[in-house]
Motif scaffolding. Structure first.
Motif, PDB file in Angstrom:
ATOM      1  N   GLU A  21     -32.112 -17.442   0.100  1.00 55.55           N
ATOM      2  CA  GLU A  21     -30.806 -17.614   0.730  1.00 55.55           C
ATOM      3  C   GLU A  21     -29.681 -17.190  -0.224  1.00 55.55           C
ATOM      4  OE1 GLU A  21     -30.131 -18.289   3.883  1.00 55.55           O
ATOM      5  OE2 GLU A  21     -32.295 -18.252   4.192  1.00 55.55           O
ATOM      6  N   LEU A  22     -29.839 -17.510  -1.489  1.00 59.21           N
ATOM      7  CA  LEU A  22     -28.867 -17.078  -2.495  1.00 59.21           C
ATOM      8  C   LEU A  22     -28.869 -15.556  -2.611  1.00 59.21           C
ATOM      9  CD1 LEU A  22     -26.833 -17.814  -4.676  1.00 59.21           C
ATOM     10  CD2 LEU A  22     -28.736 -18.061  -6.261  1.00 59.21           C
ATOM     11  N   PHE A  23     -30.059 -14.957  -2.585  1.00 62.02           N
ATOM     12  CA  PHE A  23     -30.161 -13.490  -2.635  1.00 62.02           C
ATOM     13  C   PHE A  23     -29.464 -12.858  -1.432  1.00 62.02           C
ATOM     14  CE2 PHE A  23     -32.368  -9.643  -1.219  1.00 62.02           C
ATOM     15  CZ  PHE A  23     -32.063  -8.807  -2.280  1.00 62.02           C
ATOM     16  N   PHE A  24     -29.663 -13.425  -0.236  1.00 61.81           N
ATOM     17  CA  PHE A  24     -29.051 -12.855   0.963  1.00 61.81           C
ATOM     18  C   PHE A  24     -27.525 -12.914   0.891  1.00 61.81           C
ATOM     19  CE2 PHE A  24     -33.108 -14.069   3.410  1.00 61.81           C
ATOM     20  CZ  PHE A  24     -33.713 -12.874   3.041  1.00 61.81           C
ATOM     21  N   SER A  25     -26.985 -14.021   0.367  1.00 62.18           N
ATOM     22  CA  SER A  25     -25.528 -14.109   0.256  1.00 62.18           C
ATOM     23  C   SER A  25     -25.002 -13.124  -0.785  1.00 62.18           C
ATOM     24  CB  SER A  25     -25.102 -15.540  -0.080  1.00 62.18           C
ATOM     25  OG  SER A  25     -25.581 -15.919  -1.341  1.00 62.18           O
ATOM     26  N   GLU A  26     -25.727 -12.970  -1.890  1.00 65.84           N
ATOM     27  CA  GLU A  26     -25.310 -11.991  -2.916  1.00 65.84           C
ATOM     28  C   GLU A  26     -25.419 -10.567  -2.370  1.00 65.84           C
ATOM     29  OE1 GLU A  26     -24.052 -12.184  -6.218  1.00 65.84           O
ATOM     30  OE2 GLU A  26     -23.582 -14.120  -5.333  1.00 65.84           O
ATOM     31  N   ARG A  27     -26.463 -10.306  -1.595  1.00 60.86           N
ATOM     32  CA  ARG A  27     -26.630  -8.984  -0.998  1.00 60.86           C
ATOM     33  C   ARG A  27     -25.455  -8.660  -0.081  1.00 60.86           C
ATOM     34  NH1 ARG A  27     -31.165  -8.372   3.339  1.00 60.86           N
ATOM     35  NH2 ARG A  27     -29.639  -9.703   4.334  1.00 60.86           N
ATOM     36  N   ALA A  28     -25.026  -9.634   0.701  1.00 65.10           N
ATOM     37  CA  ALA A  28     -23.884  -9.418   1.598  1.00 65.10           C
ATOM     38  C   ALA A  28     -22.612  -9.166   0.800  1.00 65.10           C
ATOM     39  CB  ALA A  28     -23.713 -10.622   2.520  1.00 65.10           C
ATOM     40  N   ARG A  29     -22.426  -9.897  -0.292  1.00 63.09           N
ATOM     41  CA  ARG A  29     -21.243  -9.706  -1.131  1.00 63.09           C
ATOM     42  C   ARG A  29     -21.237  -8.307  -1.751  1.00 63.09           C
ATOM     43  NH1 ARG A  29     -19.956  -9.735  -6.232  1.00 63.09           N
ATOM     44  NH2 ARG A  29     -22.028 -10.293  -6.944  1.00 63.09           N
ATOM     45  N   ILE A  30     -22.403  -7.870  -2.246  1.00 62.69           N
ATOM     46  CA  ILE A  30     -22.510  -6.537  -2.861  1.00 62.69           C
ATOM     47  C   ILE A  30     -22.282  -5.449  -1.813  1.00 62.69           C
ATOM     48  CG2 ILE A  30     -24.146  -4.951  -3.942  1.00 62.69           C
ATOM     49  CD1 ILE A  30     -25.341  -7.484  -5.317  1.00 62.69           C
ATOM     50  N   ARG A  31     -22.869  -5.630  -0.641  1.00 64.76           N
ATOM     51  CA  ARG A  31     -22.686  -4.657   0.442  1.00 64.76           C
ATOM     52  C   ARG A  31     -21.208  -4.532   0.809  1.00 64.76           C
ATOM     53  NH1 ARG A  31     -26.159  -1.659   3.987  1.00 64.76           N
ATOM     54  NH2 ARG A  31     -24.683  -0.495   5.241  1.00 64.76           N
ATOM     55  N   GLY A  32     -20.510  -5.658   0.840  1.00 63.62           N
ATOM     56  CA  GLY A  32     -19.078  -5.638   1.124  1.00 63.62           C
ATOM     57  C   GLY A  32     -18.293  -4.878   0.075  1.00 63.62           C
ATOM     58  N   ALA A  33     -18.676  -5.045  -1.189  1.00 61.52           N
ATOM     59  CA  ALA A  33     -17.991  -4.317  -2.265  1.00 61.52           C
ATOM     60  C   ALA A  33     -18.228  -2.813  -2.139  1.00 61.52           C
ATOM     61  CB  ALA A  33     -18.475  -4.820  -3.623  1.00 61.52           C
TER      62      ALA A  33
END
Length: 111
Positions: free
Chosen positions: A30-42
């Motif tokens: 779940e932490l990975f998925f939230s970080e992935r979304a943050r990186i994708r947004g950047a």
């Protein structure tokens, strides 16, 4: 090596390398998925850049940031090179012969 590639290729490699690095740091999915979304947004925020100098600056800055986040003991897939299962059961060399009638060979049977 990275400077000779196009900025498009460098940005794709940067995105994939960033996800692999985050996977080494994040134990919980779940932490990975939230970080992935943050990186994708950047990455998507910089997707509208058209000036080559600005694109080069953004990619170079991302590569420097990725180097600073490198994990000291990164996760390696066990069956890949460097993994704990890599070459655990190596191929049998070609010059090794299988003997199926062990003990019953013509030269070993008494006459």
């Amino acid at each position: 090596v990275m400077a000779s590639l196009s900025t498009h290729t460098r940005s794709i490699r940067l995105y994939r390398s960033t996800l692999r690095t985050v996977l080494s740091w994040c134990v919980d999915r779940e932490l990975f998925f939230s970080e992935r979304a943050r990186i994708r947004g950047a990455f998507e925020a910089n997707g509208g850049l058209r000036d080559l100098a600005a694109i080069e600056k953004a990619v170079s800055e991302g590569e420097r940031t990725l180097e600073s986040y490198a994990h000291p003991d990164p996760y390696v897939i066990p069956t890949m090179y460097g993994g704990s299962k890599y070459a655990r059961n190596p191929e049998v060399p070609g010059d090794v012969e299988m003997v199926f009638d062990f003990g019953r060979e013509e030269y070993a049977v008494p006459k």
